[in-house]
Design a protein around this motif. Structure first.
Motif, PDB file in Angstrom:
ATOM      1  N   ARG A  23      13.506   2.035   2.661  1.00 49.53           N
ATOM      2  CA  ARG A  23      12.691   3.227   2.413  1.00 49.53           C
ATOM      3  C   ARG A  23      13.202   3.990   1.199  1.00 49.53           C
ATOM      4  N   LEU A  24      14.514   4.011   1.002  1.00 51.62           N
ATOM      5  CA  LEU A  24      15.070   4.693  -0.165  1.00 51.62           C
ATOM      6  C   LEU A  24      14.595   4.011  -1.440  1.00 51.62           C
ATOM      7  N   VAL A  25      14.544   2.684  -1.424  1.00 54.87           N
ATOM      8  CA  VAL A  25      14.064   1.942  -2.587  1.00 54.87           C
ATOM      9  C   VAL A  25      12.597   2.258  -2.844  1.00 54.87           C
ATOM     10  N   LEU A  55       4.071  10.636  -0.651  1.00 56.12           N
ATOM     11  CA  LEU A  55       4.294  10.869   0.773  1.00 56.12           C
ATOM     12  C   LEU A  55       3.165  10.270   1.609  1.00 56.12           C
ATOM     13  N   GLY A  56       1.944  10.311   1.070  1.00 54.17           N
ATOM     14  CA  GLY A  56       0.815   9.703   1.778  1.00 54.17           C
ATOM     15  C   GLY A  56       0.985   8.200   1.925  1.00 54.17           C
ATOM     16  N   VAL A  57       1.434   7.564   0.846  1.00 50.39           N
ATOM     17  CA  VAL A  57       1.686   6.122   0.898  1.00 50.39           C
ATOM     18  C   VAL A  57       2.801   5.814   1.892  1.00 50.39           C
ATOM     19  N   LEU A  58       3.875   6.581   1.812  1.00 55.17           N
ATOM     20  CA  LEU A  58       5.032   6.327   2.667  1.00 55.17           C
ATOM     21  C   LEU A  58       4.688   6.516   4.142  1.00 55.17           C
ATOM     22  N   ARG A  59       3.854   7.504   4.464  1.00 55.61           N
ATOM     23  CA  ARG A  59       3.433   7.719   5.861  1.00 55.61           C
ATOM     24  C   ARG A  59       2.734   6.476   6.402  1.00 55.61           C
ATOM     25  N   HIS A  60       1.834   5.903   5.600  1.00 59.40           N
ATOM     26  CA  HIS A  60       1.093   4.738   6.060  1.00 59.40           C
ATOM     27  C   HIS A  60       1.991   3.511   6.163  1.00 59.40           C
ATOM     28  N   VAL A  61       2.970   3.395   5.271  1.00 60.99           N
ATOM     29  CA  VAL A  61       3.929   2.292   5.369  1.00 60.99           C
ATOM     30  C   VAL A  61       4.739   2.424   6.652  1.00 60.99           C
ATOM     31  N   ASN A  62       5.184   3.654   6.952  1.00 59.72           N
ATOM     32  CA  ASN A  62       5.960   3.888   8.172  1.00 59.72           C
ATOM     33  C   ASN A  62       5.161   3.513   9.413  1.00 59.72           C
ATOM     34  N   ARG A  63       3.882   3.854   9.405  1.00 63.40           N
ATOM     35  CA  ARG A  63       3.035   3.536  10.550  1.00 63.40           C
ATOM     36  C   ARG A  63       2.882   2.021  10.694  1.00 63.40           C
ATOM     37  N   GLY A 111      10.951  15.416   4.728  1.00 63.33           N
ATOM     38  CA  GLY A 111      12.164  14.719   5.145  1.00 63.33           C
ATOM     39  C   GLY A 111      11.895  13.788   6.313  1.00 63.33           C
ATOM     40  N   SER A 112      11.029  14.202   7.231  1.00 61.06           N
ATOM     41  CA  SER A 112      10.720  13.352   8.384  1.00 61.06           C
ATOM     42  C   SER A 112       9.963  12.102   7.956  1.00 61.06           C
ATOM     43  N   VAL A 113       9.095  12.236   6.954  1.00 60.94           N
ATOM     44  CA  VAL A 113       8.365  11.077   6.440  1.00 60.94           C
ATOM     45  C   VAL A 113       9.329  10.116   5.751  1.00 60.94           C
ATOM     46  N   ARG A 114      10.233  10.661   4.971  1.00 57.60           N
ATOM     47  CA  ARG A 114      11.207   9.810   4.283  1.00 57.60           C
ATOM     48  C   ARG A 114      12.157   9.129   5.269  1.00 57.60           C
ATOM     49  N   ALA A 115      12.271   9.703   6.463  1.00 53.82           N
ATOM     50  CA  ALA A 115      13.134   9.103   7.490  1.00 53.82           C
ATOM     51  C   ALA A 115      12.371   8.167   8.407  1.00 53.82           C
ATOM     52  N   GLY A 116      11.062   7.988   8.164  1.00 53.33           N
ATOM     53  CA  GLY A 116      10.297   7.036   8.964  1.00 53.33           C
ATOM     54  C   GLY A 116       9.114   7.620   9.706  1.00 53.33           C
ATOM     55  N   GLY A 117       8.865   8.924   9.585  1.00 49.73           N
ATOM     56  CA  GLY A 117       7.752   9.551  10.289  1.00 49.73           C
ATOM     57  C   GLY A 117       6.407   9.204   9.678  1.00 49.73           C
ATOM     58  N   SER A 118       5.351   9.339  10.484  1.00 58.46           N
ATOM     59  CA  SER A 118       4.010   8.991   9.998  1.00 58.46           C
ATOM     60  C   SER A 118       2.986  10.100  10.251  1.00 58.46           C
ATOM     61  N   LEU A 119       3.445  11.263  10.728  1.00 63.41           N
ATOM     62  CA  LEU A 119       2.515  12.359  10.996  1.00 63.41           C
ATOM     63  C   LEU A 119       2.046  13.009   9.699  1.00 63.41           C
TER      64      LEU A 119
END
Length: 379
Positions: free
Chosen positions: A253-255, A233-241, A135-143
């Protein structure tokens, strides 16, 4: 005259019972016929109401005016009588689990005149930790999950990740906040589904019993939507970073989430380190003890709060500890496919915007011409 019953499902967050709000909307008319009012017209109604109550509009990317009055609107609809007197009201929003004592007091004060019952759904801490990280990654987290778990489980609980997690997941304090304001422990109903049991359905059975309807006739189950797996989730983490707080991209991010989800059918589980198992089992014992000593109405068995063994059954690891097998090649392929889809969609939207701008300009010219003719006619 007896008070109408108000059943409030508060989560806990990531406990897997998010289908309740959708089910209430789906069965809204039938519930009304049975004397049960569901004042949230969409799941977004209850979400915005909870965001307002917890003052989280900035964290969720809303302006204050976008959520202001959402809770009072919900309560006003709950109080409104239809053609027949409604015997009960149901609202579900898992974001309410993390409300502070003051926020709980304010919320319950707004429900004066109702007999309030609160339903909480619990889950083993290993699964909760994994889903909170996702959930934190989907909300913008990168850890990474490993770093997130280390921060959350640090005994000092000083990091932002720990503060957010424990506010909504520390079973003892969360339930105690609600019990203190309810004044009645027996009006706090704690649901602990068995492993493999549909958590939404188990929660709904408890709610249905409290409002006096047959759960079987109004089926509510977990959404058949695969979770975003380790590759996505791995892709999304790097996008957030890469975005690095340069823009508010909640909708974007939802898209992207949807695009990545289609590339990873089944949503393979993401894994915790097996070294955390003993610590998480101790936490499960603490949670179980808090439930037992709280005197709450328990539905289920707190033994089910224990995480599955890292060794699992046979050679299959327990789900929360399943290995994260995503590779750089998998993430690159997923990101490339998602980027291609997003590029196509962006191009389509730009073309549509250009067409709309041309229409607006044409209308503006017509307006100017008509205005000039009107002025000439008047003079």
């Amino acid at each position: 005259m007896s008070k109408r019953r108000f059943v409030l499902h508060i989560g806990l967050e990531h406990a897997g019972a998010d289908g309740i709000a959708a089910g209430l909307v789906e069965h809204r008319e039938r519930l009304a016929e049975l004397g049960v009012r569901s004042p949230a017209r969409t799941p977004d109604d209850s979400l915005r109401a909870a965001i307002e109550m917890r003052r989280l509009h900035k964290a969720w990317g809303f302006k204050r005016r976008e959520v202001e009055g959402a809770w009072s609107d919900l309560v006003r609809r709950a109080r409104k009588q239809g053609a027949t007197a409604h015997a009960a009201v149901v609202v579900s929003e898992e974001l309410l689990a993390g409300a502070s004592t003051d926020q709980v007091a304010l919320l319950l004060d707004s429900l004066s005149g109702f007999e309030v019952h609160v339903v909480a759904t619990l889950r083993d801490p290993a699964s909760q930790l994994v889903d909170a990280w996702a959930g934190s990654v989907r909300a913008g987290g990168s850890l990474s999950l490993r770093r997130y778990a280390r921060r959350v489980l640090d005994s000092g609980r000083e990091t932002a990740e720990a503060s957010d997690f424990w506010a909504a997941q520390d079973v003892g304090p969360v339930l105690a906040h609600w019990r203190a304001e309810l004044k009645r422990a027996d009006r706090l109903h704690v649901v602990v589904p068995a492993p493999g049991q549909d958590r939404t359905e188990a929660t709904w059975r408890t709610i249905a019993e409290l409002v006096g309807v047959e759960a079987e006739g109004l089926p509510v189950r977990e959404p058949a939507r695969a979770p975003l797996g380790p590759v996505g989730l791995g892709v999304l983490r790097h996008v957030n970073r890469a975005v690095d707080d340069r823009a508010q991209v909640r909708t974007s991010r939802l898209v992207l989430d949807e695009q990545l989800r289609t590339r990873e059918p089944g949503g393979a589980p993401v894994g915790l380190s097996p070294e955390l198992h003993d610590e998480l089992c101790e936490l499960a014992d603490t949670w179980g003890k808090a439930v037992a000593e709280g005197g709450y109405d328990l539905v289920g068995d707190t033994a089910h709060l224990h995480p599955a063994s890292p060794l699992g059954v046979g050679t299959r690891p327990g789900a929360p500890y399943a290995a994260d097998t995503s590779t750089t090649e998998q993430r690159l392929a997923s990101a490339t496919d998602a980027l291609a889809d997003l590029l196509v969609e962006t191009t389509r939207l730009r073309e549509q915007t250009t067409e709309l701008e041309a229409k607006v300009a044409k209308l503006a010219r017509k307006k100017a011409t008509l205005k000039a003719r009107l002025a000439a006619a008047i003079s």
